[in-house]
Design an enzyme around this catalytic site. Structure first.
Site, short mmCIF file in Angstrom:
data_model
loop_
_atom_site.label_atom_id
_atom_site.label_comp_id
_atom_site.label_asym_id
_atom_site.label_seq_id
_atom_site.Cartn_x
_atom_site.Cartn_y
_atom_site.Cartn_z
N ASN A 190 11.20 110.28 4.79
CA ASN A 190 10.73 110.05 3.43
C ASN A 190 9.22 109.83 3.40
O ASN A 190 8.51 110.21 4.33
CB ASN A 190 11.49 108.91 2.77
CG ASN A 190 11.86 109.22 1.33
OD1 ASN A 190 10.99 109.46 0.50
ND2 ASN A 190 13.15 109.24 1.04
N HIS A 226 8.22 112.82 5.77
CA HIS A 226 9.18 113.29 6.78
C HIS A 226 8.57 113.51 8.16
O HIS A 226 8.86 114.51 8.84
CB HIS A 226 9.86 114.57 6.30
CG HIS A 226 10.79 114.37 5.14
ND1 HIS A 226 11.41 113.17 4.86
CD2 HIS A 226 11.21 115.24 4.17
CE1 HIS A 226 12.18 113.30 3.78
NE2 HIS A 226 12.07 114.54 3.34
N HIS A 275 18.68 115.90 7.00
CA HIS A 275 18.23 116.44 5.71
C HIS A 275 19.03 117.69 5.31
O HIS A 275 18.46 118.66 4.82
CB HIS A 275 16.74 116.77 5.78
CG HIS A 275 16.03 116.76 4.46
ND1 HIS A 275 16.20 117.75 3.52
CD2 HIS A 275 15.16 115.88 3.93
CE1 HIS A 275 15.43 117.49 2.47
NE2 HIS A 275 14.79 116.36 2.69
N SER A 276 20.33 117.65 5.49
CA SER A 276 21.16 118.77 5.04
C SER A 276 21.23 118.83 3.52
O SER A 276 21.29 117.79 2.84
CB SER A 276 22.58 118.65 5.60
OG SER A 276 22.60 118.92 6.98
N TYR A 277 21.19 120.05 3.01
CA TYR A 277 21.41 120.31 1.59
C TYR A 277 22.86 120.77 1.42
O TYR A 277 23.27 121.78 2.01
CB TYR A 277 20.51 121.43 1.08
CG TYR A 277 19.05 121.12 0.92
CD1 TYR A 277 18.47 121.08 -0.35
CD2 TYR A 277 18.24 120.91 2.02
CE1 TYR A 277 17.11 120.85 -0.51
CE2 TYR A 277 16.88 120.67 1.87
CZ TYR A 277 16.32 120.64 0.61
OH TYR A 277 14.98 120.40 0.46
N GLU A 304 20.80 111.40 1.91
CA GLU A 304 20.21 111.04 3.20
C GLU A 304 20.32 109.54 3.45
O GLU A 304 19.56 108.76 2.88
CB GLU A 304 18.74 111.45 3.23
CG GLU A 304 18.48 112.91 2.90
CD GLU A 304 17.06 113.14 2.43
OE1 GLU A 304 16.13 112.98 3.26
OE2 GLU A 304 16.87 113.44 1.23
#
Length: 341
Positions: free
Chosen positions: A79, A105, A179-181, A306
């Site tokens: 973040n 990040h 950080h998967s979407y 997240e």
């Protein structure tokens, strides 16, 4: 069923592999040791049809660029950190400013842009992949040599468990996450996905998405996901979601989020030991990125959930600390549980 590997490419004169873990029910997750990234995740719908429920790319070259962090392991500090600055033990540190004047990040080459070492692979009833990375003192401005490790476990009951560990030889800060979407429909937008967050409060942010330091109740705000609601319901009022939610203060591993997609019946539940979870609704996707199968990733094509410590934590004494000292072990676990209704 089992674990397979294949060559994924070469970068910085280092060979990179793609590992595919499959359990007895056919749930399948592919992970590359470049950025320790989750590349694909095949999950069944209510009719038993499998579909890829995470956004991502088909080639290593695209992950090397990866401007939106698809699937990556984020570190050394997930973040944003305001102005890229923080103080520790009376000393001031300037981190890479890669998000305007802020740090995001982990910097220009965070952990998602590094080749991780393969520590071990275990193929039994649990499918396990362990990766490690040594972040050198001064990398992206961070103090201390940080030895980080991540363990991916694909369990028989359709759970993907991610365990993070780190140690340091000097006082530093650390905050790791994935950080998967997600798009549980495998196509379209996430606006009709129904979300529940186990959070009574959130951390408001400035126009630059830096926390103000306040911890505010979600009640009577667009941030209230205590009861399940479609993501699109209050999205305009919220101005899009890119906020940290303060999870209820239960000790140990506890529920953080539940995501439901009505057309497929797919459900994702997230449990974590972390104090917060960042909900990001894919506001900055703009159709400029082409993903797997030629998919065009438009706005709201996927969402991120997240588990993490709070953004800009080093600059807010009222936030849980992200300081790690020599002799201590940073450790946290998150579980992604897939089912159908």
């Amino acid at each position: 069923m089992g674990i397979t590997s294949q060559k994924f490419g070469t970068t910085d004169d280092q060979e990179v592999s793609l590992y595919t873990l499959t359990n007895e029910h056919g749930l399948e997750v592919s992970i590359t040791n470049y950025g320790a990234a989750v590349v694909s995740l095949m999950a069944p719908d209510r009719n038993g049809k499998f579909g890829d429920v995470v956004l991502g790319y088909e080639t290593l070259e695209e992950y090397v660029r990866n401007p939106r962090y698809f699937g990556g392991l984020i570190g050394r500090h997930a973040n944003r950190i305001g102005r890229g600055k923080f103080s520790l033990n009376g000393a001031s540190y300037q981190l890479t400013q890669n998000n305007g004047v802020n740090h995001l990040h982990g910097g220009l080459r965070g952990f998602d842009k590094r080749v991780w070492n393969v520590i071990g692979v275990v193929d039994d009833d649990r499918k396990i992949l362990r990766l490690g990375y040594l972040s050198r003192d001064g990398e992206e401005g961070y103090p201390g040599n940080l030895s980080a490790a991540v363990t991916y476990k694909l369990l028989p009951d359709n759970e993907l468990e991610i365990e993070y560990r780190a140690t340091t030889d000097r006082d530093t800060i650390v905050n790791l996450t994935n950080h998967s979407y997600f798009n549980l429909a495998g196509k379209g937008t996430i606006l009709d996905h129904e979300l529940t967050l186990h959070a009574d409060s959130f951390t408001p942010v400035s126009n630059e998405l830096i926390p103000t330091g306040e911890i505010k109740a979600v009640e009577n705000t667009p941030m209230d996901f205590r009861s399940s609601k479609a993501i699109g319901t209050d999205l305009s009022s919220a101005g899009g979601y890119d906020h940290n939610f303060v999870l209820r203060d239960f000790e140990g591993l506890r529920p953080a989020a539940r995501l439901f997609e009505p057309t497929t019946g797919r459900v994702l539940e997230i449990l974590t030991t972390e104090p917060g979870i960042q909900f990001y609704s894919g506001n900055f996707l703009d159709g400029s990125l082409i993903g797997k199968g030629g998919a065009v990733y438009h706005k709201y094509a996927g969402l991120c959930l997240e588990p993490q410590h709070f953004p800009d934590a080093p600059n807010h004494v009222n936030f849980p600390s992200t300081v790690l000292r020599p002799g201590e072990v940073y450790k946290h676990t998150s579980i992604y549980r897939f089912s159908c209704v």
